[in-house]
Every structure is written in C-alpha cells, then in structure tokens.
Scaffold this motif. Structure first.
Motif, PDB file in Angstrom:
ATOM      1  N   ARG A 133       0.592  -1.280  -0.104  1.00 42.63           N
ATOM      2  CA  ARG A 133       0.196  -0.022  -0.052  1.00 42.63           C
ATOM      3  C   ARG A 133       0.856   1.357  -0.002  1.00 42.63           C
ATOM      4  O   ARG A 133       0.413   2.353  -0.399  1.00 42.63           O
ATOM      5  N   ARG A 187       5.243   3.644  -3.990  1.00 44.31           N
ATOM      6  CA  ARG A 187       5.081   4.491  -5.007  1.00 44.31           C
ATOM      7  C   ARG A 187       5.819   4.270  -6.168  1.00 44.31           C
ATOM      8  O   ARG A 187       7.245   4.037  -6.053  1.00 44.31           O
ATOM      9  N   THR A 194      -4.265   2.116  -6.399  1.00 46.04           N
ATOM     10  CA  THR A 194      -4.765   2.143  -4.874  1.00 46.04           C
ATOM     11  C   THR A 194      -5.101   0.671  -4.515  1.00 46.04           C
ATOM     12  O   THR A 194      -5.825  -0.001  -5.167  1.00 46.04           O
ATOM     13  N   SER A 195      -4.415   0.357  -3.403  1.00 47.18           N
ATOM     14  CA  SER A 195      -4.590  -1.009  -2.564  1.00 47.18           C
ATOM     15  C   SER A 195      -5.295  -0.671  -1.412  1.00 47.18           C
ATOM     16  O   SER A 195      -5.052   0.170  -0.692  1.00 47.18           O
ATOM     17  N   CYS A 196      -6.588  -1.474  -1.250  1.00 44.50           N
ATOM     18  CA  CYS A 196      -7.240  -1.322   0.094  1.00 44.50           C
ATOM     19  C   CYS A 196      -6.549  -2.089   1.269  1.00 44.50           C
ATOM     20  O   CYS A 196      -6.994  -2.173   2.429  1.00 44.50           O
ATOM     21  N   LEU A 249      -7.129  -4.407  -4.864  1.00 39.22           N
ATOM     22  CA  LEU A 249      -6.910  -3.159  -5.488  1.00 39.22           C
ATOM     23  C   LEU A 249      -8.290  -2.375  -5.649  1.00 39.22           C
ATOM     24  O   LEU A 249      -9.408  -2.999  -5.568  1.00 39.22           O
ATOM     25  N   ALA A 250      -8.433  -1.037  -5.711  1.00 38.75           N
ATOM     26  CA  ALA A 250      -9.612  -0.494  -5.607  1.00 38.75           C
ATOM     27  C   ALA A 250     -10.342  -0.773  -6.886  1.00 38.75           C
ATOM     28  O   ALA A 250      -9.862  -1.143  -8.135  1.00 38.75           O
TER      29      ALA A 250
END
Length: 382
Positions: free
Chosen positions: A76, A79, A357-359, A376-377
């Motif tokens: 998460r 980058r 984006t990972s939850c 992932l989102a």
C-alpha cells in the motif's frame, strides 16, 4: 520482499497462500556493508530465509507459524518510480511527459540531481551510412553515470558491439552477468541490455537499439524538484522542462530550433565529463573540441515534409512522428523501426507504472471464508 503473482498479475500474499510473497532478511546478492550478517551474498539468504522455510514448511507442519511471523507487505505504501527516456535520433520524453527532438552532435548532460550528486552524461554522434557517408541524423553512442563517489560506469556502442566500461576500463562479461560495484549494482542481459541500479534507488537501462543506444532512467519520488538537464525538471509540471542552466525557462511550444539551443546549453563541461576518451577519434572529436558541435546543422521537424512517394514510411510509422522523422533524417526504415519500438516500449512502461490504490489485505470472517484475493480499488471480495 520476494514478490509472487497469479497468472492474472495479482500480488499473492502469505495470508492467502503459502505461495505468497515473503519478506526476506537477506538478499541473494547481499548488501553493503558486505560480509557482516545478514549481508553475505548467497549465504545470508540461504541461512535466514531458505533454511527457515524448509524447517517450518517442508520438514515440519509449522508453515502457518512461519507465515504469521513473516507476513507479506501488501505494497500500500509503494510509490512507482518516475520514468524518462531518450532514443533514436535523439528524442527525449521527460519525467513530466514533455517530448522533443534534439539531434545535436557532442556530449550532453542527460540528468543532474544535486540530492545525491547523480550525473548521467551522453555522447551523440552522426551515423555513417553503408556507403560511408554521414547522414543528418545523430544518436546516443555512449552513456556514463556516477552518483556521489560511486564507481563510474559507461555503456557504449563500438561498431555493433555493446561495451561496458568501469572507471574507463572495458569489462569482460564472459564469466558473469552481474557485478556489485561501489554505490551501484550492474547487470547485463543477452549482450544487448545493461541495467544499473544505484544505491539511492535510481536506475538506468541502456539498450542497444542499433545503430544508436536507447536509455531509460527511473527515479524514486524523493528526486522530485531535484533534477535538471535534457530529461527535464521532475516536479509534475511539464511546462518548465526546458529550463536552461541559468534558470531561464523556454515555453512548451518552442520550435525545434529554439529547443536545439536548449540542448546545446546542456553540453558537458570538460572538467566534469564522465565519458572515456581512449581512441584518437574520441580525443580529436570530443576531448579537444567543443562539447557541442556548432558547425553541425541537423534537420528540424518543422522544416521537413514527408515524401509522398514513400508509402512504406506511413505504413511503418503510422502516427508516430518520432519514427517518421528518423526515416527522413537517416533514410533508413530500420532506424525508424528501432525508434518506433523504443517509443512503444516507453509508452508501455508508463502504462505499467501508473499508480494503483490498494485497500490492503482483507481477513475472512470468523467461522467463514472469503472468495477473491485482489484488494485493488475496484475489485470485489466476497
């Protein structure tokens, strides 16, 4: 972390599978300072990671305990790096996405970053045709990199042969394909591709896209606002990528002639050059001459028109203006094809480096189970 993926590209986590991604205490290639646990190349990884896995998961029914003690990072906080490339008759795509052509002849600063004193220099030469004449195209034939007081590695094309030099001495990769060096890690693949990983997290890939070199530079986010040179100012603002040494910024819609002056402004200074001069040709043409050849007149994109009698150019290049320009500048479809492939490779990598984006990992309910392992989102887990 050793990352394991499903066939669909989903990151596997140890909380979902014993084949998931496990964090390691020791890297197979070691880490500086070497020879102290757990930094011994090969041995540390075997001792602290492989043997412990064997004891818990293969030779005893304790795998769940191992997985609890070594849970995967779900990435998460990751980058992706920022990407810039140069290829063909040199075309540049900056870190912020601006693109331009600078077909000068000389030696130039591709990248400088005061944050870690990172320097990448390149040498552009004219291409000699099979008839022995020199065309109006130039391309990168050598690239050198140093960060801080690290070793200096140079990659160059000597005829058709890709050479790697360490501190001005040619390396022999007959017996090994990678080397741990001072401040960097170097690997070579199939005699055509050289990867250089620096201790700051920056990386370069130099590819022999004959007759020129193709160069890709990757920088972590900590380099934001710290770069200058032909690959631009990394700050998510493409409008200031054409910044001269004195700080003056050329507008994004500058003509090719104006951008040619921008490129010439970033000529390497003799005292700081990282490049090697180990032949009379290099000494006479680059060491004792101006670092930018002001007598060389290249083609400018706005002043060229495609030949309507060359339908094969349109068939090869489509709407890729870099490819079409290189065919016009060099008269060679193969050069244009190399440029097209390099540009497509850059675009594919840009797509791959788009942030996601990972939850984070989702636990199954007590006394129940779950279906789905993508967090992932936009994904759905039942």
């Amino acid at each position: 972390q050793q990352c394991c993926y499903t066939a669909a590209g989903t990151l596997l986590l140890t909380a979902d599978s014993t084949g998931g991604s496990t964090p390691d205490r020791g890297h197979d290639w070691g880490a500086p300072p070497f020879r102290t646990p757990p930094r011994v190349p090969g041995l540390s990884h075997w001792l602290y990671d492989v043997v412990s896995f064997y004891h818990c998961c293969l030779w005893a029914p304790e795998c769940s305990r191992y997985m609890r003690r070594r849970p995967s990072s779900d990435c998460r906080s990751y980058r992706p790096s920022r990407l810039a490339s140069t290829f063909g008759d040199p075309h540049f795509v900056t870190f912020d996405g601006a693109n331009f052509t600078f077909n000068g002849r000389g030696e130039y600063v591709l990248l400088e970053a005061t944050l870690t004193n990172l320097r990448v220099h390149g040498r552009a030469q004219t291409r000699t045709t099979s008839e022995g004449a020199q065309d109006q195209g130039t391309g990168l034939m050598a690239v050198a990199v140093q960060e801080g007081n690290s070793d200096v590695v140079e990659v160059r094309l000597d005829g058709e042969v890709l050479q790697v030099l360490l501190n001005q001495e040619v390396l022999n990769f007959a017996e090994q394909s990678w080397m741990d060096l001072k401040g960097m890690f170097l690997s070579i693949a199939a005699q055509d591709s050289v990867s250089i990983m620096l201790s700051s997290g920056a990386g370069l890939e130099v590819l022999a896209q004959r007759p020129f070199l193709s160069v890709t530079v990757l920088l972590p986010e900590k380099f934001l606002t710290h770069t200058q040179g032909l690959l631009g100012t990394l700050n998510d603002d493409p409008t200031d990528d054409f910044t001269l040494r004195n700080g003056r910024v050329l507008p994004p819609k500058s003509t090719s002639r104006e951008l040619f002056r921008f490129g010439a402004d970033w000529a390497v200074e003799n005292a700081s050059s990282l490049l090697t001069y180990d032949s009379w040709f290099l000494v006479n043409n680059f060491l004792y001459q101006s670092k930018h050849d002001y007598t060389f007149q290249p083609l400018f994109a706005e002043e060229t028109t495609p030949n309507p009698n060359q339908p094969e150019v349109a068939e090869l290049c489509g709407d890729d203006h870099f490819c079409a320009f290189d065919v016009m500048a060099t008269g060679s479809l193969s050069v244009g094809n190399g440029t097209l492939m390099a540009h497509q490779r850059h675009q594919h990598r840009m797509q791959s480096l788009r942030p996601v984006t990972s939850c984070g990992w989702l636990a199954p309910p007590l006394n129940g189970h779950k279906e789905g392992i993508s967090y992932l989102a936009g994904s759905t887990v039942h």
